[in-house]
Design an enzyme around this catalytic site. Structure first.
Site, short mmCIF file in Angstrom:
data_model
loop_
_atom_site.label_atom_id
_atom_site.label_comp_id
_atom_site.label_asym_id
_atom_site.label_seq_id
_atom_site.Cartn_x
_atom_site.Cartn_y
_atom_site.Cartn_z
N LYS A 156 8.27 -1.37 21.53
CA LYS A 156 8.94 -2.07 20.45
C LYS A 156 10.21 -1.28 20.04
O LYS A 156 10.23 -0.08 20.30
CB LYS A 156 8.00 -2.28 19.26
N ASP A 185 2.58 -1.87 21.45
CA ASP A 185 2.52 -1.66 20.01
C ASP A 185 1.48 -0.56 19.87
O ASP A 185 0.28 -0.81 20.06
CB ASP A 185 2.06 -2.93 19.29
N HIS A 186 1.91 0.65 19.55
CA HIS A 186 0.96 1.78 19.69
C HIS A 186 -0.22 1.67 18.73
O HIS A 186 -1.24 2.31 18.93
CB HIS A 186 1.69 3.13 19.59
N ASP A 243 10.48 -2.93 11.42
CA ASP A 243 9.95 -1.71 12.04
C ASP A 243 8.43 -1.67 12.00
O ASP A 243 7.80 -1.14 12.91
CB ASP A 243 10.53 -0.50 11.28
N HIS A 248 3.10 -3.76 13.77
CA HIS A 248 1.83 -3.10 13.45
C HIS A 248 0.99 -3.86 12.42
O HIS A 248 -0.19 -4.07 12.61
CB HIS A 248 2.08 -1.68 12.93
N LYS A 348 7.73 3.88 3.41
CA LYS A 348 7.93 5.29 3.74
C LYS A 348 8.08 6.06 2.44
O LYS A 348 8.45 5.51 1.41
CB LYS A 348 9.20 5.45 4.58
C1 BG6 Z 1 6.64 3.33 14.52
C2 BG6 Z 1 7.74 3.14 13.51
O1 BG6 Z 1 6.46 2.18 15.28
O2 BG6 Z 1 5.44 3.64 13.83
C3 BG6 Z 1 7.91 4.35 12.63
O3 BG6 Z 1 8.95 2.87 14.21
C4 BG6 Z 1 6.59 4.72 12.00
O4 BG6 Z 1 8.89 4.13 11.65
C5 BG6 Z 1 5.50 4.82 13.04
O5 BG6 Z 1 6.74 5.94 11.32
C6 BG6 Z 1 4.14 5.00 12.39
O6 BG6 Z 1 3.21 5.27 13.37
P1 BG6 Z 1 1.90 6.11 13.04
O7 BG6 Z 1 1.11 6.09 14.29
O8 BG6 Z 1 2.36 7.46 12.63
O9 BG6 Z 1 1.25 5.37 11.90
#
Ligand code: BG6
Length: 506
Positions: A156, A185-186, A243, A248, A348
């Site tokens: 993404k 999408d991690h 973002d 997510h 954030k």
């Molecule tokens: C990313 C966003 O996809 O996910 C970031 O671009 C965000 O802005 C991050 O900080 C959050 O990932 P995680 O795994 O730390 O919750």
């Protein structure tokens, strides 16, 4: 290196191989996989990038990342040496045919050496502006001609809005079949996110009450302590809605709200998820101001440290209208969820990191206890903790010990840390193992990406056409703009205070 001889030979080509994502996420994940029998015996990583760098210098840099981010990266030096021998560096221009010809030659020589055809993975660890061009050139060079063995992985953001996402999907479809495209999408790689399916559909206990009859409302919170870090330039053009929410948070919504899948087949699960987005009601343009809240962080204190305002971050415009906080109320128009509000919020520089989904159940239909017994009474709530705490909490009423009937909420908790002796793998470890294994279950399909954009377009359009006049509107180290409460209060609801598991290490 502990290899898996059942896996086919594999050539893992990373475009952007000298970049941040490779250093921070991909290489540490590949290293962890090499420690757990998840890498084929015949394996090569071809890092492609523009910078002039010797193979040794690249390996050294990648080792730094592995030491910092991989689970056993600090100690397993011998193992790193073994894996690093499989890394090649290819310096080249992403837009030049010659680069792809070189990848082709390298592949041919590796396949000759192994005496077998390899699976080819092309990973786009580049800026999104190259997502269309690189796949085209890969295909043009004939690198993906073997459809069964080649796949492309894209991170993404998939597009900037509906139109650009559709255009990107069309471009990708010119060169690859949908089954070859793995959109990451991690969040889907997180253990606790995958557990939503296990919890809902492997236990008959909750499914009968997982509907509008028993659920009053649902909140999905993804709160971050961090600011934009070194990514101000990217973030200032994106904002929290693009973002985090478009991907997510909507993934979490889909998993919580979807119907049971018939089988554990990638497309079956993805069909059920996309059904949720199709049933989700886009917020009408004239309702956006009542159904959403946006915010931007000011300076403040986070984790005992003074932090600057968003507009003072590197790469951010000093009068930026970009939101670092977004909250919205959605409804899902189907039999299961009609009229049940789903409240989503992310931001954030909030008070602390906390990602969780709270299912708020309805009050009992008739309160039969005396009023003095129920002073502390609260309807039951189930909380799925995604991170940093990993587990599930069920909050329900119990009788407080003593001569009188007095009710008090208590918690029953499941904690990953206490229940399992294996720690949860990093999301990228799971996702890369699935890419190598050609399993697309945890990846986004084109229609899902587009449905997510379609749902959010009215909000983006209204926010874009009416710039905020109160930014910055929340201090760093708080739970976001005050007006976020208003979103729920209208319906007599409230954001739950994020839960911490008992016994959490401090
Ligand atoms: C990313 C966003 O996809 O996910 C970031 O671009 C965000 O802005 C991050 O900080 C959050 O990932 P995680 O795994 O730390 O919750």
């Amino acid at each position: 290196m502990k290899t898996n001889d059942l896996l086919e030979p594999n050539i893992f080509v990373i475009f952007g191989g000298a970049g941040d994502l490779t250093w921070r996420k991909l290489m540490p994940a590949l290293f962890d996989l090499s420690q757990s029998h998840s890498i084929p015996a015949h394996f090569a990583i071809i890092a492609v990038d523009r910078v002039a760098l010797s193979e040794d210098a690249l390996r050294k840099r990648l080792h730094e990342g592995v030491k910092r981010f991989a689970r056993s990266g600090k100690t397993a030096v011998k193992e790193w040496k073994q894996l690093s021998l499989h890394i090649r560096y290819l310096q080249g221009d992403f837009k030049a045919n010659a680069t792809y010809a070189e990848v082709g030659q390298l592949r041919a020589s590796l396949e000759k050496e192994w005496g077998a055809k390899a699976q080819r993975i092309f990973y786009m660890a580049t800026p999104p502006s190259l997502f269309g061009e690189i796949p085209r050139l890969i295909n043009y060079a004939g690198l993906a001609a073997d459809r069964e063995r080649s796949r492309i992985v894209i991170e993404k953001p998939i597009g900037y809005d509906l139109e650009s996402a559709q255009a990107l999907n069309r471009t990708l479809a010119n060169d690859f079949q949908e089954s070859q495209i793995f959109r990451i999408d991690h969040y889907l790689g997180k253990e606790t996110v995958q557990n939503i399916l296990a919890f809902r559909f492997a236990n008959p206990l909750f499914e009968p009450i997982w509907n509008r009859r028993y659920v009053d409302y649902v909140t999905i919170t993804v709160a971050e302590e961090v600011g934009v870090e070194h990514r101000g330039g990217y973030y200032d053009k994106a904002g929290a809605l693009r973002d985090m929410v478009q991907n997510h948070l909507l993934q979490l919504l889909c998993l919580v709200a979807m119907e049971p899948m018939v089988s554990f087949d990638a497309d079956e699960i993805r069909n059920k998820k996309v059904d949720v987005l199709h049933a989700a009601r886009p917020v009408p343009h004239d309702e956006v101001h009542r159904s959403t809240v946006r915010g931007q962080y000011d300076s403040g204190w986070v984790g005992g440290k003074k932090v600057c305002a968003y507009r003072e971050e590197d790469g951010v415009s000093p009068d930026s209208p970009t939101e670092t906080f977004a909250a919205l109320r959605l409804f899902i128009d189907n039999w299961r969820w009609q009229d049940v509000p789903f409240y989503l919020r992310t931001g954030k520089r909030l008070l602390r990191q906390a990602s969780e989904i709270a299912i708020q159940f309805r009050a009992v239909p008739h309160q039969s206890f005396p009023s003095e017994a129920t002073l502390d009474w609260k309807p039951s709530r189930l909380i799925l903790l995604i991170q940093p705490d990993e587990g599930i909490v069920l909050r329900f009423q119990a009788k407080h010990p003593g001569p009188k009937m007095v009710l008090q909420p208590v918690d029953m908790q499941f904690s990953y840390r206490e229940s399992f002796d294996t720690p949860s793998p990093e999301a990228y470890v799971t996702l890369l193992a699935d890419v190598i294994d050609n399993d697309a279950t945890l990846f986004m399909r084109d229609d899902q990406v587009e449905a997510a954009w379609r749902l959010l377009m009215p909000v983006l359009e209204v926010w874009n056409s009416s710039p905020p006049n109160d930014f910055p509107n929340y201090a760093s180290g708080t739970w976001g703009p005050d007006s976020t409460q208003g979103l729920l209060v209208q319906q007599g609801h409230s954001w739950p205070a994020p839960v911490e598991l008992a016994g959490r290490p401090k």
